[in-house]
Design an enzyme around this catalytic site. Sequence first.
Site, mmCIF file in Angstrom:
data_model
loop_
_atom_site.group_PDB
_atom_site.id
_atom_site.type_symbol
_atom_site.label_atom_id
_atom_site.label_comp_id
_atom_site.label_asym_id
_atom_site.label_seq_id
_atom_site.Cartn_x
_atom_site.Cartn_y
_atom_site.Cartn_z
ATOM 1 N N ARG A 240 0.510 -1.264 0.550
ATOM 2 C CA ARG A 240 -0.055 -0.201 0.139
ATOM 3 C C ARG A 240 0.820 1.408 -0.401
ATOM 4 O O ARG A 240 1.885 1.167 0.497
ATOM 5 C CB ARG A 240 -0.810 0.133 1.596
ATOM 6 C CG ARG A 240 -1.887 -0.685 1.273
ATOM 7 C CD ARG A 240 -3.029 -0.445 -0.014
ATOM 8 N NE ARG A 240 -4.560 -1.328 0.118
ATOM 9 C CZ ARG A 240 -4.379 -2.487 -0.929
ATOM 10 N NH1 ARG A 240 -3.667 -2.819 -1.537
ATOM 11 N NH2 ARG A 240 -5.403 -3.082 -0.690
ATOM 12 N N GLU A 269 -2.360 7.635 -4.220
ATOM 13 C CA GLU A 269 -3.116 7.093 -5.372
ATOM 14 C C GLU A 269 -4.761 7.493 -5.264
ATOM 15 O O GLU A 269 -5.140 7.514 -4.673
ATOM 16 C CB GLU A 269 -3.854 5.437 -5.234
ATOM 17 C CG GLU A 269 -2.582 4.636 -6.631
ATOM 18 C CD GLU A 269 -2.754 3.085 -5.645
ATOM 19 O OE1 GLU A 269 -3.949 2.794 -6.011
ATOM 20 O OE2 GLU A 269 -1.843 3.012 -5.334
ATOM 21 N N HIS A 287 -0.717 0.316 -9.209
ATOM 22 C CA HIS A 287 -1.741 -0.509 -8.820
ATOM 23 C C HIS A 287 -2.240 -1.609 -9.099
ATOM 24 O O HIS A 287 -3.306 -1.903 -9.422
ATOM 25 C CB HIS A 287 -2.909 0.030 -7.557
ATOM 26 C CG HIS A 287 -2.650 -0.575 -6.463
ATOM 27 N ND1 HIS A 287 -3.138 -0.001 -5.238
ATOM 28 C CD2 HIS A 287 -3.072 -1.472 -6.110
ATOM 29 C CE1 HIS A 287 -3.814 -0.789 -4.694
ATOM 30 N NE2 HIS A 287 -3.968 -1.680 -5.009
HETATM 31 C C1 GLV Z 1 -4.668 -5.608 -3.925
HETATM 32 O O1 GLV Z 1 -3.993 -4.313 -3.733
HETATM 33 C C2 GLV Z 1 -5.835 -6.211 -3.320
HETATM 34 O O2 GLV Z 1 -5.098 -5.919 -1.800
HETATM 35 O O3 GLV Z 1 -5.864 -6.749 -3.299
#
Ligand code: GLV
Length: 322
Positions: A240, A269, A287
């Site tokens: 993250r 983001e 992402h």
């Molecule tokens: C993607 O970032 C997830 O947490 O699945």
Amino acid sequence: MKIFITRNIPDRGIKLLQERGHEVTVSSEDRVLTKEELIAKLKAGGYDAVLCLLTDKIDADVMDAAGKQVKIFANYAVGFDNVDIKAAAERAIFVTNTPGVLTNSVAEFAFALILAIAHRIPEADRFSRAGKYQGWEPELLLGQEISGKTLGIVGLGRIGSRVAFHARGFEMPTLYYDVVRNEAFEKESGAVFSANVDDVLREADIVSIHVPLLPTTKHLINAERLALMKPTAYLVNTSRGPVVDEAALLDALRAKRIRGAALDVWEFEPKLTPGLTELDTVILTPHIASATDQARQEMSRIAAENIIAALEGKTPPNIVKG
Ligand code: GLV
Ligand code: GLV
């Protein structure tokens, strides 16, 4: 029963829900809903279950808008920092995630970033497209080999351990930091535990981050910790964005205090810290570490299975706790 999906997703899970006779409503806007829009849709719908995305902030207001009949918010992600777990527990609402099915995708992607940053692949692609290639040169775009280099894993969950597994193919000595030590994993993999994240940062040639976002991991990688890294080291983040202090990372990259970084997740983001795009020592991807057909269809299935269980009065298989 009635299920709301906050945005269109691959259809495997949708079909499963429909096969069970449930009424599935997918948000008509194919974009992230604002909090007001989400609240309005939930209030109007009287849904029994909600399948939500990591881009939806699911807080107490949203839960209350969904109403007393709602049994579950099934998050279409392994991470669940977007959901207020405490508020859900207070309302006896299940919150679930989609672990396991995206582990291969994310670990492969983390490794792809490791190889891409060390071998300067995106930079070479930009160079080629710009028509700059004049012919073979002994010192054109020299990169670094990763074979035998030390890998530092920060967060040894499913994904972190899978990355460590791939590293064995490159004969990379592996150090890991986690709040929980895993001696069985150490025996099987030869990885070495470090009780202190600072030691991993000091010793690793490549640091790959795999922790969930929690109050204790926000800015885990800050200016002080970046300063511990080798000037030749790379930082890779597929967890993250807010785990890394992006302004501090930008400073470290500009001052060449580390060699490079590859970020699939960004602190703000979808916005990027200004300045990052100017650096050739950074790879930026939007992402997409779990964005494979396989993972995204399976995430759809798992989210649906959690909803089906909750609606049948059973305990869903992938409940998350705060
Ligand atoms: C993607 O970032 C997830 O947490 O699945
Ligand atoms: C998430 O799937 C993790 O355990 O790394």
